[in-house]
Design a protein around this motif. Structure first.
Motif, PDB file in Angstrom:
ATOM      1  N   PRO A  26      41.018  79.837  20.600  1.00  0.00           N
ATOM      2  CA  PRO A  26      41.795  80.791  21.379  1.00  0.00           C
ATOM      3  C   PRO A  26      40.949  81.758  22.206  1.00  0.00           C
ATOM      4  CG  PRO A  26      42.524  80.711  19.079  1.00  0.00           C
ATOM      5  CD  PRO A  26      41.246  79.951  19.172  1.00  0.00           C
ATOM      6  N   THR A  27      39.680  81.928  21.889  1.00  0.00           N
ATOM      7  CA  THR A  27      38.862  82.921  22.587  1.00  0.00           C
ATOM      8  C   THR A  27      38.584  82.535  24.033  1.00  0.00           C
ATOM      9  OG1 THR A  27      36.806  81.884  21.845  1.00  0.00           O
ATOM     10  CG2 THR A  27      37.754  83.593  20.440  1.00  0.00           C
ATOM     11  N   HIS A  28      38.801  81.264  24.399  1.00  0.00           N
ATOM     12  CA  HIS A  28      38.463  80.795  25.735  1.00  0.00           C
ATOM     13  C   HIS A  28      39.624  80.868  26.716  1.00  0.00           C
ATOM     14  CE1 HIS A  28      34.760  78.255  24.327  1.00  0.00           C
ATOM     15  NE2 HIS A  28      34.646  79.532  24.089  1.00  0.00           N
ATOM     16  N   CYS A  29      40.782  81.320  26.293  1.00  0.00           N
ATOM     17  CA  CYS A  29      41.949  81.295  27.168  1.00  0.00           C
ATOM     18  C   CYS A  29      42.553  82.677  27.348  1.00  0.00           C
ATOM     19  CB  CYS A  29      43.030  80.368  26.602  1.00  0.00           C
ATOM     20  SG  CYS A  29      42.589  78.625  26.686  1.00  0.00           S
ATOM     21  N   ALA A  30      42.885  82.986  28.596  1.00  0.00           N
ATOM     22  CA  ALA A  30      43.576  84.244  28.878  1.00  0.00           C
ATOM     23  C   ALA A  30      45.050  84.097  28.509  1.00  0.00           C
ATOM     24  CB  ALA A  30      43.442  84.586  30.358  1.00  0.00           C
ATOM     25  N   LYS A  31      45.636  85.174  28.042  1.00  0.00           N
ATOM     26  CA  LYS A  31      47.037  85.158  27.661  1.00  0.00           C
ATOM     27  C   LYS A  31      47.907  85.419  28.886  1.00  0.00           C
ATOM     28  CE  LYS A  31      50.329  87.426  24.532  1.00  0.00           C
ATOM     29  NZ  LYS A  31      50.876  86.166  24.022  1.00  0.00           N
ATOM     30  N   PRO A  32      48.958  84.613  29.117  1.00  0.00           N
ATOM     31  CA  PRO A  32      49.840  84.870  30.256  1.00  0.00           C
ATOM     32  C   PRO A  32      50.556  86.211  30.095  1.00  0.00           C
ATOM     33  CG  PRO A  32      50.210  82.684  29.310  1.00  0.00           C
ATOM     34  CD  PRO A  32      49.345  83.425  28.353  1.00  0.00           C
ATOM     35  N   SER A  33      50.921  86.805  31.220  1.00  0.00           N
ATOM     36  CA  SER A  33      51.711  88.029  31.166  1.00  0.00           C
ATOM     37  C   SER A  33      53.123  87.706  30.708  1.00  0.00           C
ATOM     38  CB  SER A  33      51.752  88.668  32.558  1.00  0.00           C
ATOM     39  OG  SER A  33      52.505  87.859  33.446  1.00  0.00           O
ATOM     40  N   ALA A  34      53.902  88.740  30.441  1.00  0.00           N
ATOM     41  CA  ALA A  34      55.282  88.527  29.984  1.00  0.00           C
ATOM     42  C   ALA A  34      56.085  87.768  31.036  1.00  0.00           C
ATOM     43  CB  ALA A  34      55.934  89.866  29.665  1.00  0.00           C
ATOM     44  N   ASP A  35      55.921  88.116  32.296  1.00  0.00           N
ATOM     45  CA  ASP A  35      56.643  87.423  33.359  1.00  0.00           C
ATOM     46  C   ASP A  35      56.190  85.971  33.479  1.00  0.00           C
ATOM     47  OD1 ASP A  35      58.093  89.669  33.936  1.00  0.00           O
ATOM     48  OD2 ASP A  35      56.835  90.300  35.638  1.00  0.00           O
ATOM     49  N   GLN A  36      54.887  85.752  33.342  1.00  0.00           N
ATOM     50  CA  GLN A  36      54.371  84.386  33.415  1.00  0.00           C
ATOM     51  C   GLN A  36      54.861  83.551  32.237  1.00  0.00           C
ATOM     52  OE1 GLN A  36      50.204  85.344  33.585  1.00  0.00           O
ATOM     53  NE2 GLN A  36      50.121  85.287  35.828  1.00  0.00           N
ATOM     54  N   GLU A  37      54.918  84.165  31.070  1.00  0.00           N
ATOM     55  CA  GLU A  37      55.412  83.460  29.882  1.00  0.00           C
ATOM     56  C   GLU A  37      56.871  83.060  30.072  1.00  0.00           C
ATOM     57  OE1 GLU A  37      54.733  81.506  26.626  1.00  0.00           O
ATOM     58  OE2 GLU A  37      53.202  82.975  27.187  1.00  0.00           O
ATOM     59  N   LEU A  38      57.648  83.948  30.665  1.00  0.00           N
ATOM     60  CA  LEU A  38      59.052  83.647  30.944  1.00  0.00           C
ATOM     61  C   LEU A  38      59.174  82.474  31.913  1.00  0.00           C
ATOM     62  CD1 LEU A  38      62.005  84.523  30.507  1.00  0.00           C
ATOM     63  CD2 LEU A  38      61.759  86.031  32.497  1.00  0.00           C
ATOM     64  N   ALA A  39      58.330  82.483  32.947  1.00  0.00           N
ATOM     65  CA  ALA A  39      58.350  81.389  33.920  1.00  0.00           C
ATOM     66  C   ALA A  39      57.916  80.066  33.287  1.00  0.00           C
ATOM     67  CB  ALA A  39      57.446  81.724  35.102  1.00  0.00           C
ATOM     68  N   LEU A  40      56.925  80.123  32.386  1.00  0.00           N
ATOM     69  CA  LEU A  40      56.482  78.925  31.678  1.00  0.00           C
ATOM     70  C   LEU A  40      57.611  78.355  30.817  1.00  0.00           C
ATOM     71  CD1 LEU A  40      52.893  80.023  30.593  1.00  0.00           C
ATOM     72  CD2 LEU A  40      53.443  78.183  32.199  1.00  0.00           C
ATOM     73  N   ASN A  41      58.301  79.235  30.119  1.00  0.00           N
ATOM     74  CA  ASN A  41      59.410  78.795  29.269  1.00  0.00           C
ATOM     75  C   ASN A  41      60.527  78.170  30.104  1.00  0.00           C
ATOM     76  OD1 ASN A  41      58.112  79.661  26.949  1.00  0.00           O
ATOM     77  ND2 ASN A  41      59.093  81.675  26.963  1.00  0.00           N
TER      78      ASN A  41
END
Length: 237
Positions: A26-41
């Motif tokens: 997990p240390t190699h990946c940036a976490k998506p923002s809340a809006d990006q997570e919503l769009a991914l879902n």
């Protein structure tokens, strides 16, 4: 369930299914923002509904430097049969989604009937994410295609126990049991997994293809298939 049957009818691979993210580092990946997570879902939901073009269009709005975006794009493009899926899966290697990258590359190789390459990728994926049932199932499928029965059985059993709500591994295990002419256990498992008659017929057809026998020449097998269907029909709603 219709989506699962469609997958089973092709290569019996589970990977076309879920968008599950397997983090090997997990240390190699940036976490998506809340809006990006919503769009991914939202893109995931569209893909799972079969709206692949709409899903891809929504993913195009997101930055591709996010590995989560590349994983979704790779999955959608693979389901479309587009060659752009492979470089996207390869771009995940060395990231927190390396297991997903290896898994996707294994799925692509399996579609091409390149069992040697599929085995290498899926074995690496399974080492990175040993508790991911869909990877273990897909590895079992590739083993079964190569008639490596003990290894295939081990992977299907592992997948069934890891993901008890997913009937795909059970369907593959029924295929293996029919391949071995173990109709009694096939009937018991089909009943327990609540497989429907069409799924059981698909399992038999696949077992015959792996065995190399002609379906029309297997009268006794057809009779046994009816027994398996009869055993499971009471569990089908």
């Amino acid at each position: 369930m219709k989506a699962a049957i469609a997958v089973a009818a092709t290569l019996m691979l589970a990977g076309c299914s879920s968008h599950g993210v397997v983090a090997s580092d997990p240390t190699h990946c940036a976490k998506p923002s809340a809006d990006q997570e919503l769009a991914l879902n939202m893109a995931d939901d569209m893909a799972n509904e079969g709206r692949l073009y709409a899903s891809l269009a929504n993913l195009e709005r997101l930055p591709e430097d996010l590995v989560q975006v590349r994983l979704r794009k790779a999955r959608v493009l693979r389901l479309m049969g587009r060659s752009e899926a492979e470089p996207l899966y390869r771009s995940l290697l060395g990231t927190c989604l390396a297991a997903d990258g290896e898994h996707g590359l294994g799925q692509l190789a399996a579609v091409k009937n390149d069992n040697a390459s599929a085995t290498e990728h899926l074995e690496r994926a399974a080492k990175m994410a040993p508790t991911e049932g869909k990877i273990r199932n897909d590895l079992g499928v590739v083993y079964l295609n190569q008639k490596r029965i003990p290894q295939a059985r081990f992977e299907f059993m592992t997948a069934m126990e890891l993901q008890q709500s997913d009937a795909l591994a059970a369907l593959n295990m029924v295929t293996l049991l029919i391949y071995q002419d173990n109709w009694k256990q096939a009937a018991e498992l089909a009943s327990m997994a609540k497989l429907n008659p069409q799924q059981i017929a698909d399992a038999q057809a696949r077992a015959e293809r792996i065995r190399g026998s002609a379906p029309n020449a297997a009268t006794s097998q057809a009779n046994r298939l009816e027994e398996v269907v009869d055993a499971s029909s009471g569990a089908v709603k």
